[in-house]
Design an enzyme around this catalytic site. Structure first.
Site, PDB file in Angstrom:
ATOM      1  N   TYR A  47     -13.976  -0.158   1.033  1.00 45.89           N
ATOM      2  CA  TYR A  47     -14.525   0.214  -0.276  1.00 45.89           C
ATOM      3  C   TYR A  47     -15.782  -0.562  -0.594  1.00 45.89           C
ATOM      4  O   TYR A  47     -16.699  -0.030  -1.225  1.00 45.89           O
ATOM      5  CB  TYR A  47     -13.467   0.039  -1.376  1.00 45.89           C
ATOM      6  CG  TYR A  47     -12.712   1.318  -1.555  1.00 45.89           C
ATOM      7  CD1 TYR A  47     -11.691   1.653  -0.662  1.00 45.89           C
ATOM      8  CD2 TYR A  47     -13.048   2.230  -2.543  1.00 45.89           C
ATOM      9  CE1 TYR A  47     -11.022   2.850  -0.771  1.00 45.89           C
ATOM     10  CE2 TYR A  47     -12.384   3.429  -2.664  1.00 45.89           C
ATOM     11  CZ  TYR A  47     -11.374   3.742  -1.782  1.00 45.89           C
ATOM     12  OH  TYR A  47     -10.718   4.936  -1.883  1.00 45.89           O
TER      13      TYR A  47
ATOM     14  N   LYS B 178     -13.204   6.128 -16.296  1.00 44.65           N
ATOM     15  CA  LYS B 178     -13.237   6.780 -17.621  1.00 44.65           C
ATOM     16  C   LYS B 178     -12.424   5.965 -18.609  1.00 44.65           C
ATOM     17  O   LYS B 178     -11.290   5.565 -18.295  1.00 44.65           O
ATOM     18  CB  LYS B 178     -12.629   8.186 -17.525  1.00 44.65           C
ATOM     19  CG  LYS B 178     -13.494   9.155 -16.788  1.00 44.65           C
ATOM     20  CD  LYS B 178     -12.903  10.554 -16.877  1.00 44.65           C
ATOM     21  CE  LYS B 178     -13.671  11.480 -15.959  1.00 44.65           C
ATOM     22  NZ  LYS B 178     -12.852  12.554 -15.419  1.00 44.65           N
TER      23      LYS B 178
ATOM     24  N   ASP C  43       4.709   0.970  -5.301  1.00 41.10           N
ATOM     25  CA  ASP C  43       3.983   0.308  -6.391  1.00 41.10           C
ATOM     26  C   ASP C  43       4.192  -1.220  -6.342  1.00 41.10           C
ATOM     27  O   ASP C  43       5.332  -1.703  -6.338  1.00 41.10           O
ATOM     28  CB  ASP C  43       4.535   0.887  -7.704  1.00 41.10           C
ATOM     29  CG  ASP C  43       3.874   0.311  -8.929  1.00 41.10           C
ATOM     30  OD1 ASP C  43       2.959  -0.510  -8.806  1.00 41.10           O
ATOM     31  OD2 ASP C  43       4.309   0.700 -10.034  1.00 41.10           O
TER      32      ASP C  43
ATOM     33  N   ASP D 246      -8.275   0.465  -7.707  1.00 38.93           N
ATOM     34  CA  ASP D 246      -8.764   1.751  -8.237  1.00 38.93           C
ATOM     35  C   ASP D 246      -9.439   1.484  -9.586  1.00 38.93           C
ATOM     36  O   ASP D 246      -8.831   0.901 -10.489  1.00 38.93           O
ATOM     37  CB  ASP D 246      -7.598   2.725  -8.411  1.00 38.93           C
ATOM     38  CG  ASP D 246      -7.055   3.190  -7.069  1.00 38.93           C
ATOM     39  OD1 ASP D 246      -7.837   3.261  -6.101  1.00 38.93           O
ATOM     40  OD2 ASP D 246      -5.844   3.461  -6.976  1.00 38.93           O
TER      41      ASP D 246
ATOM     42  N   GLU E 130       0.852  -1.194   0.000  1.00 34.45           N
ATOM     43  CA  GLU E 130       0.000   0.000   0.000  1.00 34.45           C
ATOM     44  C   GLU E 130       0.886   1.242   0.000  1.00 34.45           C
ATOM     45  O   GLU E 130       1.583   1.509   0.973  1.00 34.45           O
ATOM     46  CB  GLU E 130      -0.917  -0.015   1.224  1.00 34.45           C
ATOM     47  CG  GLU E 130      -1.842   1.188   1.345  1.00 34.45           C
ATOM     48  CD  GLU E 130      -2.637   1.470   0.079  1.00 34.45           C
ATOM     49  OE1 GLU E 130      -3.498   0.666  -0.278  1.00 34.45           O
ATOM     50  OE2 GLU E 130      -2.379   2.503  -0.576  1.00 34.45           O
TER      51      GLU E 130
HETATM   52  C1  LIG Z   1      -9.997   1.687  -4.143  1.00 28.81           C
HETATM   53  S1  LIG Z   1      -8.746   1.388  -2.937  1.00 28.81           S
HETATM   54  C2  LIG Z   1      -9.238  -0.154  -2.205  1.00 28.81           C
HETATM   55  C3  LIG Z   1      -8.631  -0.398  -0.870  1.00 28.81           C
HETATM   56  C4  LIG Z   1      -9.012  -1.713  -0.190  1.00 28.81           C
HETATM   57  N1  LIG Z   1      -8.532  -2.851  -0.940  1.00 28.81           N
HETATM   58  C5  LIG Z   1     -10.492  -1.803   0.031  1.00 28.81           C
HETATM   59  O1  LIG Z   1     -11.137  -2.651  -0.602  1.00 28.81           O
HETATM   60  O2  LIG Z   1     -11.017  -1.040   0.863  1.00 28.81           O
HETATM   61  C6  LIG Z   1      -7.360   0.901  -3.938  1.00 28.81           C
HETATM   62  C7  LIG Z   1      -6.066   0.917  -3.177  1.00 28.81           C
HETATM   63  O3  LIG Z   1      -5.031   0.435  -4.027  1.00 28.81           O
HETATM   64  C8  LIG Z   1      -3.863   1.190  -3.795  1.00 28.81           C
HETATM   65  N2  LIG Z   1      -3.046   1.096  -5.038  1.00 28.81           N
HETATM   66  C9  LIG Z   1      -3.285   1.686  -6.219  1.00 28.81           C
HETATM   67  N3  LIG Z   1      -2.339   1.405  -7.119  1.00 28.81           N
HETATM   68  C10 LIG Z   1      -1.461   0.586  -6.486  1.00 28.81           C
HETATM   69  C11 LIG Z   1      -0.249  -0.019  -6.893  1.00 28.81           C
HETATM   70  N4  LIG Z   1       0.247   0.165  -8.130  1.00 28.81           N
HETATM   71  N5  LIG Z   1       0.416  -0.792  -5.990  1.00 28.81           N
HETATM   72  C12 LIG Z   1      -0.108  -0.965  -4.737  1.00 28.81           C
HETATM   73  N6  LIG Z   1      -1.251  -0.398  -4.302  1.00 28.81           N
HETATM   74  C13 LIG Z   1      -1.909   0.366  -5.162  1.00 28.81           C
HETATM   75  C14 LIG Z   1      -4.366   2.595  -3.492  1.00 28.81           C
HETATM   76  O4  LIG Z   1      -3.443   3.368  -2.749  1.00 28.81           O
HETATM   77  C15 LIG Z   1      -5.640   2.296  -2.710  1.00 28.81           C
HETATM   78  O5  LIG Z   1      -5.419   2.278  -1.326  1.00 28.81           O
END
Ligand SMILES: C[S@@+](CC[C@H](N)C(=O)[O-])C[C@H]1O[C@@H](n2cnc3c(N)ncnc32)[C@H](O)[C@@H]1O
Length: 233
Positions: free
Chosen positions: A214, A142, A116, A138, A89
């Site tokens: 989420y 779009k 990442d 995420d 994260e």
């Molecule tokens: C929409 S949130 C969902 C969080 C959690 N899994 C939930 O269901 O509540 C997506 C998460 O993925 C993380 N994230 C996005 N791109 C990422 C990446 N390339 N590597 C690791 N984490 C990532 C973001 O920081 C965010 O906290």
């Protein structure tokens, strides 16, 4: 694989927010002292046996990408003490929240990475993981941003390399276009078999599912979710 799905900035970068509110004193303290203890360092060599990352003996290894509030990761780590979890994260406030839980619950079977996930995936030894969880990634709704979605042929290649034979890739989302996107990408990849036999299999949460922040938000806003399980073939 289309040219846009080859390794490119769009498939290698992290696009989310890194920081929210300033951290409180105790959170800063944990980020300074506990994070370096638990952080996996992809600059160094990976252990031959990934289980050696953990202070406690573990029999299975699981990776959660984008753990957000960490509710799922903490719950799974608590109920499966013999599984080693790596949680990834990049959002600082989420990492600080997780560290507080790890400390309070004295969890010995969690290691973390704060950047990442693709960097960690490239560091992991081949055939080292039993399961990868990608929960409510995420959505990038779009169309012009779809190429930022974590599920891509490049990242499925990464998953395929690090999963053990028969290992699982579990995906949950409340965004229809992302669910379809993932089904199509896994089918086109050819290295994953979707395990669902009927509709109940993908509308029913994974066994022992504690929910995530989420998911709760999606429910409040009237969206239902899909829970997809793929087996590495
Ligand atoms: C929409 S949130 C969902 C969080 C959690 N899994 C939930 O269901 O509540 C997506 C998460 O993925 C993380 N994230 C996005 N791109 C990422 C990446 N390339 N590597 C690791 N984490 C990532 C973001 O920081 C965010 O906290």
């Amino acid at each position: 694989m289309t040219p846009t799905e080859r390794r490119s900035r769009a498939t290698e970068a992290f696009f989310g927010r890194r920081k929210g509110k300033p951290l409180r004193e105790l959170q800063v303290e944990r980020m300074t002292h506990l994070l370096p203890e638990l952080r996996v360092d992809p600059e160094g060599p990976a252990p031959e046996n990934l289980a050696d990352l953990f202070q406690t003996q573990v029999e299975r290894l699981r990776l959660e990408i984008g753990f957000g509030g960490g509710e799922h990761l903490v719950h799974r780590a608590g109920e499966n003490p013999q599984t080693g979890f790596i949680g990834v994260e990049p959002f600082v406030n989420s990492m600080a929240k997780l560290l507080a839980e790890v400390e309070a619950k004295e969890l010995r079977n969690i290691r973390v990475y704060d950047d990442d996930a693709t960097q960690l995936l490239d560091w992991l030894p081949a055939a080292s993981l039993d399961q990868i969880d990608l929960l409510y990634p995420d959505p990038w709704p779009k169309k012009k941003h779809w190429k930022r979605r974590f599920v891509s042929q490049v990242n499925l290649d990464r998953f395929h390399r690090v999963l053990k034979p028969g290992g699982l890739f579990c995906f949950a989302s409340d965004i229809d276009t992302y669910v379809n996107w993932t089904l199509i990408h896994c089918r086109d990849h050819g290295g994953f078999a979707w395990t669902a036999r009927n509709r109940a299999d993908w509308i029913t949460p994974f066994a022992g599912w504690p929910g995530t922040r989420y998911e709760a938000k999606a429910k409040r806003e009237g969206r239902s979710s899909a829970y997809l399980t793929f087996r590495k073939i």
